[in-house]
Each structure stands twice: as structure tokens, then as C-alpha cells.
Write an enzyme that holds these catalytic residues in place. Sequence first.
Site, PDB file in Angstrom:
ATOM      1  CE1 TYR A   1      -2.492  -0.468   7.193  1.00  0.00           C
ATOM      2  CE2 TYR A   1      -1.029   1.437   7.288  1.00  0.00           C
ATOM      3  CZ  TYR A   1      -1.231   0.085   7.043  1.00  0.00           C
ATOM      4  OH  TYR A   1      -0.182  -0.701   6.650  1.00  0.00           O
TER       5      TYR A   1
ATOM      6  CE  LYS B   1       0.563   1.710   3.566  1.00  0.00           C
ATOM      7  NZ  LYS B   1       1.761   2.188   4.339  1.00  0.00           N
TER       8      LYS B   1
HETATM    9  P1  NAD Z   1      12.350   0.942   2.979  1.00  0.00           P
HETATM   10  O1  NAD Z   1      12.901   2.279   2.648  1.00  0.00           O
HETATM   11  O2  NAD Z   1      12.781   0.315   4.245  1.00  0.00           O
HETATM   12  O3  NAD Z   1      12.656  -0.083   1.807  1.00  0.00           O
HETATM   13  C1  NAD Z   1      12.518   0.264   0.450  1.00  0.00           C
HETATM   14  C2  NAD Z   1      13.429  -0.603  -0.372  1.00  0.00           C
HETATM   15  O4  NAD Z   1      13.367  -0.167  -1.732  1.00  0.00           O
HETATM   16  C3  NAD Z   1      14.905  -0.499   0.062  1.00  0.00           C
HETATM   17  O5  NAD Z   1      15.467  -1.770   0.151  1.00  0.00           O
HETATM   18  C4  NAD Z   1      15.547   0.286  -1.068  1.00  0.00           C
HETATM   19  O6  NAD Z   1      16.881  -0.104  -1.302  1.00  0.00           O
HETATM   20  C5  NAD Z   1      14.682  -0.069  -2.261  1.00  0.00           C
HETATM   21  N1  NAD Z   1      14.715   0.952  -3.286  1.00  0.00           N
HETATM   22  C6  NAD Z   1      14.839   0.711  -4.602  1.00  0.00           C
HETATM   23  N2  NAD Z   1      14.872   1.851  -5.308  1.00  0.00           N
HETATM   24  C7  NAD Z   1      14.767   2.849  -4.414  1.00  0.00           C
HETATM   25  C8  NAD Z   1      14.750   4.267  -4.548  1.00  0.00           C
HETATM   26  N3  NAD Z   1      14.819   4.868  -5.723  1.00  0.00           N
HETATM   27  N4  NAD Z   1      14.649   4.982  -3.420  1.00  0.00           N
HETATM   28  C9  NAD Z   1      14.542   4.405  -2.208  1.00  0.00           C
HETATM   29  N5  NAD Z   1      14.546   3.063  -2.039  1.00  0.00           N
HETATM   30  C10 NAD Z   1      14.666   2.291  -3.135  1.00  0.00           C
HETATM   31  O7  NAD Z   1      10.773   1.071   2.927  1.00  0.00           O
HETATM   32  P2  NAD Z   1       9.695   0.065   3.516  1.00  0.00           P
HETATM   33  O8  NAD Z   1       9.255   0.566   4.835  1.00  0.00           O
HETATM   34  O9  NAD Z   1      10.163  -1.333   3.414  1.00  0.00           O
HETATM   35  O10 NAD Z   1       8.456   0.330   2.513  1.00  0.00           O
HETATM   36  C11 NAD Z   1       8.369  -0.265   1.245  1.00  0.00           C
HETATM   37  C12 NAD Z   1       6.903  -0.351   0.827  1.00  0.00           C
HETATM   38  O11 NAD Z   1       6.207  -1.122   1.783  1.00  0.00           O
HETATM   39  C13 NAD Z   1       6.165   0.987   0.762  1.00  0.00           C
HETATM   40  O12 NAD Z   1       5.252   0.997  -0.294  1.00  0.00           O
HETATM   41  C14 NAD Z   1       5.415   1.054   2.083  1.00  0.00           C
HETATM   42  O13 NAD Z   1       4.236   1.834   2.013  1.00  0.00           O
HETATM   43  C15 NAD Z   1       5.115  -0.400   2.316  1.00  0.00           C
HETATM   44  N6  NAD Z   1       4.979  -0.723   3.748  1.00  0.00           N
HETATM   45  C16 NAD Z   1       3.859  -1.337   4.166  1.00  0.00           C
HETATM   46  C17 NAD Z   1       3.693  -1.661   5.486  1.00  0.00           C
HETATM   47  C18 NAD Z   1       2.455  -2.362   5.925  1.00  0.00           C
HETATM   48  O14 NAD Z   1       2.230  -2.453   7.125  1.00  0.00           O
HETATM   49  N7  NAD Z   1       1.659  -2.917   5.028  1.00  0.00           N
HETATM   50  C19 NAD Z   1       4.684  -1.342   6.406  1.00  0.00           C
HETATM   51  C20 NAD Z   1       5.838  -0.722   5.965  1.00  0.00           C
HETATM   52  C21 NAD Z   1       5.980  -0.419   4.618  1.00  0.00           C
END
Ligand code: NAD
Length: 346
Positions: free
Chosen positions: A194, A109
Site C-alpha cells: 500500500y 493484492k
Molecule cells: P483468509 O486466510 O481469511 O482466507 C483465505 C481463504 O483461502 C480461506 O477461505 C482458505 O480456506 C482458502 N484457502 C484455500 N487453500 C488454502 C491454503 N492452501 N492455505 C490457506 N488457505 C487456503 O485470507 P484473506 O484475508 O481473506 O486473504 C485472501 C487474499 O485477499 C490475500 O491475497 C490477501 O492479500 C487479500 N486481502 C486483501 C485485502 C484488501 O484490503 N484488498 C484485505 C484482506 C485480504
Amino acid sequence: MSIHHSIPREKLGVALVGLGEYSSGQLGPALKATAYCSLTAVVSGSEEKRKKWQDEYQLKSENLYSYADFDRIKDNTDIDIVYIVLPNSMHAEYTIRAARAGKHVICEKPLATTVEDGKRMIEACNEAGVRLSVGYRLHFDLFHQELMRLGRGRTLGKVRRIIADDSMAIGEKDQWRVKGSLAGGGPLMNNGIYCVQAAQYITGQLPVAVNASFLPKTDPEKFKDVEEGIQWEMEFVDGTVAICESSYARDGNFLRAEADDGWFELSPAYEYSGLKGRASTGEMIFPEVNQQALQMDDFAICIKNNKTSRVSGEMGLRDLIILKAIYKSASGGRKEPLDLDAFAQP
Ligand code: NAD
């Protein structure tokens, strides 16, 4: 044919795309607890991360992909489901590439950062004949299922008012969540979604209008690209209203429904674990579940049974349309009507 290949794989294979915090902290561990799917591949830009995941999850060397060679997954029968866990604006490209490789997709999401992207993603999955689901994990939590039951079943009478707040004090100013081009917006896109979800699954209705305003920026430097905070109301056709707020300047984790004959609420409401619920009739007691494991298993079962996920791509698109209307209302300073007739009742 070797014996190995003649045994049908019982668990569907999942490839995680993007090995950031949510993959490392939640989805990877959840895939050790799933009954109907398991982690078989990873896609990452970092060789070091790929190796680390290979060791921890015993992945085959040929199942480690970079973003550049991602499209080769089409030849890999170990992968049935691709799970996109990248910054929001990248969801569309990777979902569409996964669909074209013939794989079912779970996308985190919010579904996308533009309505056009959301539509393209759904179209690509339809064209490829694959299923699309959104990472709406709370549908699989027992506390939230209880809110759905109490609200839609009118157990405590008809719900008249919902109050929802999902906020988090965000740290570092260089993260993608405060970059408009990657996040598509601020706390509304990340957390407020949410509240938008909950208002619909508690009432069992689609909103007919939204009315919103941005909160003042206390850190205009950090929040130069996205809103720091926003409040909004969602109106339903029968007069029920949801009053919501989401901010990156403070923590908040609350969801309450007020009905004709009582009330029910969760606080914290949106966490992975440790949810607490109360109703006018007493405390809610439910065992803690692994939301992500249940979510992924449910999708695997949907695929096996050729059924649409209860958290479908269409639901993700519907919510994206609502989020955009909330932004439009906050920017324009007036109420925005919504026409969601094309979407199924929640
Ligand atoms: P994060 O920043 O920890 O991870 C993102 C990943 O994408 C990293 O490994 C990064 O290296 C990679 N990436 C690739 N290209 C990138 C760029 N151009 N810029 C930045 N990062 C890049 O983020 P996250 O918290 O893991 O979130 C990722 C997704 O998951 C988002 O869409 C977020 O909304 C979703 N999310 C959902 C929940 C949930 O409870 N459903 C919780 C956290 C995150």
C-alpha cells in the site's frame, strides 16, 4: 426462449474464489451494495461454507463450486467476473484457470508471488481476451483520490518527501501470511504494498531506485519464513523520496506527503473505513464510501465499456517488480535500480 432469458442481465455476475475473512467480511457484503455487479457464485473447498453462502446470498445450487470442479464455470453464463481471494501464491493458478474459462478476473493484492507468475497471468488474460484487475481498493476512496489530486496537481507545491507506514501486529503463528510458500513474503507483500502504491499515485511517477533493509527479528520462531519488518526508500527521478516501513510486530497506519508549500496526511490511512485526513490548509472532510463496492462496480463498467481498469494487471505486475527489488536491496545491502519504462506513468 423463456421470458427470463430474453431479459438482458443488467448486473454482471461475480464468483468469489476463496471464502476467507476478506470475502466474508468485506467483498460479500460489498456485493450487496454494488449497482453494476452482484454475487452469483462461490468457489470454496468447504461444503459447509458453500451452503452458508448459498443461504445468505440466495445462490443457485448449480453455482456452488469446489476447487476441483472450478473449471466448469466456463459453461456458466451467470458468471462474468471471477474474484480471486486466496493466499497469494495461489493467485496465479486460479487467475489463469478463470481466464481460460473465458471470465474476466479481479485478483487480490499482491498480484502474485513471483514476477514470472504475474507475467503468465497477464498473458493468459490477453490470450483469452478477458480483463484483469487487482484489488487495489484505495483508488476508489475519496481521501486517497484527494491525495492524488493534491500530489499530482501540485496544489501545495511539488511533493519532496513521502512518509508511509502500514504495519499490523500479526497474531497466530500458523497462518498463511507467515508462510513463505503461500505469502511470498511478510509485511512488505501484505501491507507495504500500500505504501509502494501510494508513493506512486501521489507523485504520479515511477520509482527509479529502491534502498531497503530488514528490521531485526524479535520473534524468529514466528518469522522464520518471512521478514518481521522492513524499511525502504523509493527514489523518483526528480529527487523526490518516499520513506517507508512495514512490520508484523506492531500496528501502524500513516501516510504523509511534504510539499514545497505545505503538507497533507492520512492517519489512519489504509483502513476500509474511518480514514482521517489533514493538510496544512485544514482538515479533509469526505464522506465514507464502500471502497470494495466502488472498486467492483468500476471494473464492471470497464468491462461493459471495453476499457482497461485503472487498477490493471500491469499495475499489479509493476508493483510486484518493485517489491522484489526492495527484497533484493534488503538482502544484498545495496541500492537497487529499477527500470519500469515498459509501464505507463501512474
Ligand atoms: P483468509 O486466510 O481469511 O482466507 C483465505 C481463504 O483461502 C480461506 O477461505 C482458505 O480456506 C482458502 N484457502 C484455500 N487453500 C488454502 C491454503 N492452501 N492455505 C490457506 N488457505 C487456503 O485470507 P484473506 O484475508 O481473506 O486473504 C485472501 C487474499 O485477499 C490475500 O491475497 C490477501 O492479500 C487479500 N486481502 C486483501 C485485502 C484488501 O484490503 N484488498 C484485505 C484482506 C485480504
